[in-house]
Design a protein around this motif. Structure first.
Motif, PDB file in Angstrom:
ATOM      1  N   GLU A   1       0.947  -1.254   0.047  1.00  0.00           N
ATOM      2  CA  GLU A   1       0.011   0.059   0.140  1.00  0.00           C
ATOM      3  C   GLU A   1       0.877   1.263  -0.142  1.00  0.00           C
ATOM      4  O   GLU A   1       1.834   1.217   0.806  1.00  0.00           O
ATOM      5  N   ILE A   2       0.547   2.144  -0.924  1.00  0.00           N
ATOM      6  CA  ILE A   2       1.426   3.530  -0.991  1.00  0.00           C
ATOM      7  C   ILE A   2       0.460   4.489  -0.336  1.00  0.00           C
ATOM      8  O   ILE A   2      -0.614   4.772  -0.889  1.00  0.00           O
ATOM      9  N   ILE A   3       0.990   5.449   0.560  1.00  0.00           N
ATOM     10  CA  ILE A   3       0.086   6.347   1.130  1.00  0.00           C
ATOM     11  C   ILE A   3       0.945   7.704   0.763  1.00  0.00           C
ATOM     12  O   ILE A   3       2.447   7.826   0.965  1.00  0.00           O
TER      13      ILE A   3
ATOM     14  N   LYS B   1      -4.721   3.480   9.589  1.00  0.00           N
ATOM     15  CA  LYS B   1      -6.429   3.599   9.117  1.00  0.00           C
ATOM     16  C   LYS B   1      -6.463   4.124   7.609  1.00  0.00           C
ATOM     17  O   LYS B   1      -7.379   3.332   6.818  1.00  0.00           O
ATOM     18  N   ALA B   2      -5.707   4.807   7.127  1.00  0.00           N
ATOM     19  CA  ALA B   2      -5.593   5.178   5.689  1.00  0.00           C
ATOM     20  C   ALA B   2      -5.265   4.247   4.706  1.00  0.00           C
ATOM     21  O   ALA B   2      -6.054   3.999   3.723  1.00  0.00           O
ATOM     22  N   ALA B   3      -4.469   3.108   5.292  1.00  0.00           N
ATOM     23  CA  ALA B   3      -4.244   1.949   4.406  1.00  0.00           C
ATOM     24  C   ALA B   3      -5.443   0.611   4.288  1.00  0.00           C
ATOM     25  O   ALA B   3      -5.233  -0.201   3.943  1.00  0.00           O
ATOM     26  N   GLY B   4      -6.346   1.080   5.516  1.00  0.00           N
ATOM     27  CA  GLY B   4      -7.522   0.243   5.721  1.00  0.00           C
ATOM     28  C   GLY B   4      -6.889  -0.951   6.404  1.00  0.00           C
ATOM     29  O   GLY B   4      -7.497  -2.198   6.360  1.00  0.00           O
ATOM     30  N   LEU B   5      -5.866  -1.021   7.260  1.00  0.00           N
ATOM     31  CA  LEU B   5      -5.239  -1.986   7.872  1.00  0.00           C
ATOM     32  C   LEU B   5      -5.885  -2.103   9.344  1.00  0.00           C
ATOM     33  O   LEU B   5      -5.855  -3.324   9.962  1.00  0.00           O
ATOM     34  N   VAL B   6      -6.597  -1.012   9.722  1.00  0.00           N
ATOM     35  CA  VAL B   6      -7.485  -1.069  11.075  1.00  0.00           C
ATOM     36  C   VAL B   6      -8.738  -0.241  10.833  1.00  0.00           C
ATOM     37  O   VAL B   6      -8.628   0.511   9.800  1.00  0.00           O
ATOM     38  N   ASP B   7      -9.560  -0.446  11.483  1.00  0.00           N
ATOM     39  CA  ASP B   7     -10.898   0.031  11.353  1.00  0.00           C
ATOM     40  C   ASP B   7     -10.766   1.442  12.241  1.00  0.00           C
ATOM     41  O   ASP B   7     -11.802   2.290  11.867  1.00  0.00           O
TER      42      ASP B   7
ATOM     43  N   GLU C   1       4.986   8.083   0.740  1.00  0.00           N
ATOM     44  CA  GLU C   1       5.757   8.830  -0.215  1.00  0.00           C
ATOM     45  C   GLU C   1       5.391  10.273  -0.169  1.00  0.00           C
ATOM     46  O   GLU C   1       4.453  10.626   0.201  1.00  0.00           O
ATOM     47  N   ALA C   2       6.487  10.966  -0.650  1.00  0.00           N
ATOM     48  CA  ALA C   2       6.095  12.451  -0.799  1.00  0.00           C
ATOM     49  C   ALA C   2       5.119  12.711  -1.822  1.00  0.00           C
ATOM     50  O   ALA C   2       5.136  12.319  -2.742  1.00  0.00           O
ATOM     51  N   ARG C   3       4.418  14.035  -1.751  1.00  0.00           N
ATOM     52  CA  ARG C   3       3.419  14.344  -2.623  1.00  0.00           C
ATOM     53  C   ARG C   3       4.269  14.954  -3.793  1.00  0.00           C
ATOM     54  O   ARG C   3       5.353  15.708  -3.689  1.00  0.00           O
ATOM     55  N   LYS C   4       3.953  14.824  -5.124  1.00  0.00           N
ATOM     56  CA  LYS C   4       4.550  15.103  -6.240  1.00  0.00           C
ATOM     57  C   LYS C   4       4.582  16.496  -6.468  1.00  0.00           C
ATOM     58  O   LYS C   4       3.177  17.112  -6.266  1.00  0.00           O
ATOM     59  N   ALA C   5       5.481  17.305  -6.855  1.00  0.00           N
ATOM     60  CA  ALA C   5       5.255  18.787  -7.056  1.00  0.00           C
ATOM     61  C   ALA C   5       4.141  18.960  -8.273  1.00  0.00           C
ATOM     62  O   ALA C   5       4.440  18.200  -9.272  1.00  0.00           O
ATOM     63  N   ASP C   6       3.498  20.148  -8.124  1.00  0.00           N
ATOM     64  CA  ASP C   6       2.459  20.471  -9.159  1.00  0.00           C
ATOM     65  C   ASP C   6       3.187  21.058 -10.390  1.00  0.00           C
ATOM     66  O   ASP C   6       4.099  21.511 -10.253  1.00  0.00           O
TER      67      ASP C   6
END
Length: 73
Positions: free
Chosen positions: A2-4, A18-24, A68-73
């Motif tokens: 999973e990539i966040i 939570k964001a990866a859906g591994l816990v509720d 991961e870092a957010r890609k530059a716009d």
């Protein structure tokens, strides 16, 4: 795997689980961390509020999360 992608400078460990859906819930994340079931960069993490930055790797229940870092716009 999973990539966040970060929206801010960092994400907290409990939020990432939570964001990866591994816990509720945050409570489930808290217990998983307190019981030593979560690793960050190969080391057992004991703080649910641990800050995760780009390139950090989280392991839980045989799953891996890459931050991961957010890609530059």
């Amino acid at each position: 795997m999973e990539i966040i992608t970060l929206r801010e400078e960092y994400i907290k460990l409990g939020q990432a689980l939570k964001a990866a859906g591994l816990v509720d819930s945050g409570v489930e994340a808290k217990y998983a961390v307190e019981e030593g079931k979560v690793k960050v960069n190969g080391q057992t993490a004991l703080q649910r509020g641990k800050k995760l930055f780009a390139e950090d790797m989280v392991e839980f229940r045989g799953q891996t999360i890459k931050i991961e870092a957010r890609k530059a716009d």
